[in-house]
Design an enzyme around this catalytic site. Structure first.
Site, PDB file in Angstrom:
ATOM      1  N   THR A 149      41.683  51.288 -33.555  1.00 40.35           N
ATOM      2  CA  THR A 149      40.860  49.978 -34.225  1.00 40.35           C
ATOM      3  C   THR A 149      39.652  49.760 -33.668  1.00 40.35           C
ATOM      4  O   THR A 149      39.564  49.879 -32.231  1.00 40.35           O
ATOM      5  CB  THR A 149      41.920  49.275 -34.248  1.00 40.35           C
ATOM      6  OG1 THR A 149      41.928  48.368 -33.033  1.00 40.35           O
ATOM      7  CG2 THR A 149      43.163  49.571 -34.979  1.00 40.35           C
ATOM      8  N   ASP A 150      38.617  49.162 -34.207  1.00 40.40           N
ATOM      9  CA  ASP A 150      37.668  48.232 -33.798  1.00 40.40           C
ATOM     10  C   ASP A 150      38.330  47.140 -33.234  1.00 40.40           C
ATOM     11  O   ASP A 150      39.555  46.767 -33.686  1.00 40.40           O
ATOM     12  CB  ASP A 150      36.671  47.930 -34.869  1.00 40.40           C
ATOM     13  CG  ASP A 150      35.437  47.563 -34.296  1.00 40.40           C
ATOM     14  OD1 ASP A 150      35.096  47.383 -32.962  1.00 40.40           O
ATOM     15  OD2 ASP A 150      34.319  47.480 -34.971  1.00 40.40           O
ATOM     16  N   TRP A 151      37.743  46.369 -32.225  1.00 42.49           N
ATOM     17  CA  TRP A 151      38.533  45.479 -31.582  1.00 42.49           C
ATOM     18  C   TRP A 151      38.861  44.176 -32.548  1.00 42.49           C
ATOM     19  O   TRP A 151      38.064  43.587 -33.047  1.00 42.49           O
ATOM     20  CB  TRP A 151      37.441  45.032 -30.563  1.00 42.49           C
ATOM     21  CG  TRP A 151      37.801  45.603 -29.037  1.00 42.49           C
ATOM     22  CD1 TRP A 151      37.876  45.089 -27.904  1.00 42.49           C
ATOM     23  CD2 TRP A 151      38.065  46.945 -29.049  1.00 42.49           C
ATOM     24  NE1 TRP A 151      38.266  46.117 -27.062  1.00 42.49           N
ATOM     25  CE2 TRP A 151      38.190  47.399 -27.403  1.00 42.49           C
ATOM     26  CE3 TRP A 151      37.750  48.087 -29.736  1.00 42.49           C
ATOM     27  CZ2 TRP A 151      38.220  48.620 -26.877  1.00 42.49           C
ATOM     28  CZ3 TRP A 151      37.796  49.317 -28.969  1.00 42.49           C
ATOM     29  CH2 TRP A 151      38.131  49.553 -27.819  1.00 42.49           C
TER      30      TRP A 151
END
Length: 801
Positions: free
Chosen positions: A230-232
């Protein structure tokens, strides 16, 4: 290794499995050393490694370990040179390995749908073929070092405003042909080991839990066997993400781990789903860890710096030259502009690199002993504040010089992750002084430094324009070499420079400010729109001048591709970007006038000729048929065009292709705007017809005027509509601080608040803040009016699990 991985998984408890699928902290994964599972480190790195030495953050605030700052993606795309991109990737990977980074988070490769997107500097192009070829080259280079690249952001993440909750609404054909093709090329030709899912929703689902995107397309069609991270703080449902093959959530998320454990224990999720995800994740961790154990712990700083210069040299685009350039080394020159003294060389946000060395343009001039007796004046305030004294000083100095080099562009706070630009203008403070200098009738060269398209306006009145984009730590030295003629410019634009922002296909509907962003323009993105709608532009896609000239001749079109001759008719050796476009004038489906399908960049000595071959591939003639749900070829005659830009077509030929289409996917009468490329005037009915189903609600849902029920995907900005004063006051305070800081000149801090708070959903605050699900739900309770009950729940100590 498969047997080793299966044995490790068999020894993990359910809780350990869940924790391994989440970060240990901000940048690293959870280790189980007793089982032979090391921690893997992930670091930002689209154009340089950003491994933070002190406290970690996602905003680029804290300093990182020095690394070579290479040109940004948009700058490298202007080279049209995948071979150079692969070499740069290899250098990036070597530096990452030296810093013991397992996964380098790059390249970024989202399509430049709109020039106002704040992160355009970090992306390659408005064209999926060019973006895909360059991204694939980066991946191959990075992974030669045994570590992993990470393509991002998958997919349709084309605005920064409300990026963590906004829904991209795109018809299937446009999605496949424009927004996914680049990723497909990078996956198949680059072989990436890791992909980062984007923050946004796509056609009804968040991307990391989007079955169609992650399973049907990525895994089943493309055969991807790597890891999805995932993106952060970009995970909405950890359980749904795991089902879709999202192996790793970053950073550490307390309640995401709990959700996985609870789902298995409650019978909602089969534990085998976790095991399958862990097989891929452990393969990534173990293989990259093995490579790092034997990797050198240093890199040649000077050698990498010299290579960064080579990259910047080939990326510079000469837009205009009225016999002014190159300049003689002995000429008397006035330099105007703050960027000559304090270079702008990279974007802002999570990609900020701490360069190993940095030379300003003026320092480069001195080191080169060029332009003896030159003078420098600041000319304007870097951040746009009007200053009559600086203008007067520049104009007075210009009276005494015949050659003036004016540095113009955008400052660091104008182009930044998390914020879309307010316009695409060059600051008026710069235009004001340039206009006065242009009136003097001197020889004026403008050097542009920015990471995205701008309205040129007064810049067009200069005698020469050199677009340096964001050239990294060696960019200023490379500009000097071009001005002196030591380097023959060979860069060509990877994006269109429109005359005005209002000319863009989606100017009226960007960005989506509430629940959705409708991609009503369909396929007509960038040059596909301008050429099809006959909209004049300042400089077209693929454009770039040289200090020499080229002629194209002897075009041959075969079933395998094209062959032609390129002759250097000038007096300087150089490289020329030869572009292959395909057109079909009698198409039964909506199509752009022409589309890029291949390119080559031969080196040609002065007075000599070379043969250029550009092959066709599986994507040259295909289109996605939404009725048959597969790639098809429309039968008939195609025009093969060879150009020096998308508007400078030098040679044409034809080829006839046998078609596969049995069902025409569209009703022309219902999609007249698309067949006529009148996409600025698409109605909701027409877009819904193209979309193929009912459009989702675009605006907020209020239960009464300006009041909504707050949930975990509401942003801090949305809290202004909350039921009780707590949420509204909290939202007002954050938004007031952002606006106040901007007005008093603290624009960088204002941007940080907008990126990190204003458009942050409540779940994002919880994830970044290390909160439990119970605490996040307590916050929501307070925002919905149950203040004391929410405070009590937030402060109540949770039971140990």
């Amino acid at each position: 290794m498969k047997a080793q991985i299966k044995e490790i998984i068999s020894k993990l408890t359910l809780r350990q499995k869940a924790e391994l699928m989440s970060g240990r902290d901000f940048w690293s994964t959870t280790p189980y050393e007793e089982l032979g599972v090391p921690s893997a480190f992930l670091a930002d790195g689209p154009h340089g490694v950003r491994k933070q030495a002190a406290a970690s953050d996602h905003l680029g605030l804290n300093v990182s370990i020095p690394a070579t700052c290479y040109p940004t993606a948009v700058t490298m795309a202007n080279t049209w040179n995948p071979e150079l991109g692969e070499q740069m990737g290899e250098a990036l990977g070597a530096e990452a390995a030296a810093q013991r980074v397992n996964v380098l988070l790059g390249p970024g490769m989202n399509i430049k749908r709109n020039p106002r997107c704040g992160r355009n500097f970090e992306y390659f192009s408005e064209d999926p073929l060019l973006a895909g070829k360059m991204a694939a080259s980066y991946v191959r280079g990075i992974q030669k070092n045994g570590i992993s690249a990470c393509l991002k952001h998958f997919a349709a993440n084309n605005q920064e405003t409300r990026r963590m909750v906004n829904e991209s609404v795109i018809d299937e054909r446009t999605l496949r042909e424009i927004y996914l093709t680049g990723f497909e090329i990078a996956v198949k030709e680059g072989g990436t080991k890791t992909i980062m899912s984007s923050y946004n929703m796509l056609n009804g689902q968040f991307t990391n839990e989007n079955t169609h995107l992650m399973k049907d397309i990525l895994r089943d069609e493309w055969g991807y066997e790597g890891v999805v991270v995932t993106d952060w703080a970009g995970c909405n449902s950890r359980v749904e993400g795991a089902i879709c093959g999202n192996e790793l959530e970053m950073p550490v998320c307390k309640y995401g781990n709990d959700d996985l454990v609870n789902a298995v224990e409650n019978g909602e999720l089969d534990e085998s789903v976790l095991d399958e995800n862990l097989e891929r994740l452990l393969a990534l961790i173990l293989t990259t860890d093995k490579a790092l154990k034997s990797a050198p712990d240093k890199f040649d700083v000077e050698k990498h710096d010299a290579f960064a210069s080579k990259c910047a040299e080939e990326s510079i685009v000469l837009l205009k030259n009225e016999n002014v350039l190159p300049l003689a080394k002995e000429e008397k020159v006035l330099f105007v502009g703050d960027f000559a003294r304090d270079p702008r060389y990279q974007g802002a946000g999570s990609s900020i690199v701490n360069p190993t060395k940095l030379v300003t343009f003026l320092e480069a001039v001195d080191a080169n002993q060029a332009f003896p007796g030159y003078k420098y004046v600041q000319g304007y305030d870097r951040y746009g504040k009007k200053n009559a004294k600086l203008v007067a000083e520049a104009v007075a100095a210009a009276q005494n010089y015949e050659n003036i080099v004016f540095f113009a562009g955008l400052d660091e706070v104008t182009e930044a992750e998390g914020i879309d630009r307010r316009d695409i203008k060059i600051p008026e403070a710069q235009i004001e002084v340039l206009k006065e200098i242009n009136k003097l009738g001197k020889k004026v060269t403008v050097v542009l430094v920015c990471g995205a398209a701008v309205e040129l306006g007064e810049v067009n009145n200069a005698n020469a324009i050199v677009h340096a984009y964001l050239g990294g730590q060696a960019g200023a030295r490379s500009v000097l070499k071009v001005l002196l003629g030591e380097i023959n410019p060979s860069g060509k634009l990877s994006e269109t420079l429109p005359i005005a922002y209002a000319d863009c296909a989606c100017a009226d509907i960007f960005p989506g400010m509430e629940m959705t962003t409708e991609y009503r323009e369909g396929l007509f993105v960038g040059y596909r729109y301008y050429t099809s709608a006959n909209v004049p532009v300042n400089y077209p896609f693929g454009y770039g001048l040289s200090y020499t000239t080229y002629e194209y001749s002897n075009l041959q079109v075969t079933a395998e591709g094209v062959k032609l001759t390129v002759t250097n008719t000038g007096k300087m050796d150089g490289k020329e970007v030869v572009q292959l476009y395909i057109a079909k004038k009698d198409s039964a489906i909506p199509r752009p006038v022409r589309e890029l399908k291949g390119f080559a960049k031969p080196f040609v000595k002065a007075g000599e000729s070379v043969e250029v071959v550009i092959p066709f591939d599986e994507r040259t003639f295909r289109y996605f048929n939404v009725k048959t749900n597969k790639w098809e070829v429309e039968g008939g005659e195609y025009t093969v065009e060879i150009g020096a830009s998308c508007e400078d077509i030098r040679l044409t030929g034809t080829i006839t292709k046998e078609g596969t289409t049995t069902v025409v996917p569209y009703d022309k009468a219902k999609l007249a705007a698309y067949y006529n490329c009148d996409v600025r005037n698409v109605t909701s009915e027409q877009f819904e017809e193209l979309y193929g189903k009912k459009l989702p609600q675009s605006g907020y849902t209020f239960y009464k005027k300006n009041r909504m029920v707050i949930h975990e995907n509401c942003t801090i900005s949305d809290l202004k509509y909350s039921k009780r004063w707590v949420g509204r006051l909290f939202s007002w305070g954050i938004r007031f601080a952002k606006d106040f800081l901007w007005k008093i000149g603290q624009r960088s801090l204002s941007n940080t608040i907008e990126m990190g708070m204003v458009h942050q959903p409540i779940r994002g605050l919880a994830k970044f803040g290390g909160l439990s699900r119970r605490q996040m739900e307590a916050m929501i309770m307070m925002f919905n009016g149950h203040v004391f009950k929410g405070i009590g729940q937030f402060l109540t100590k949770e039971k140990n699990k």
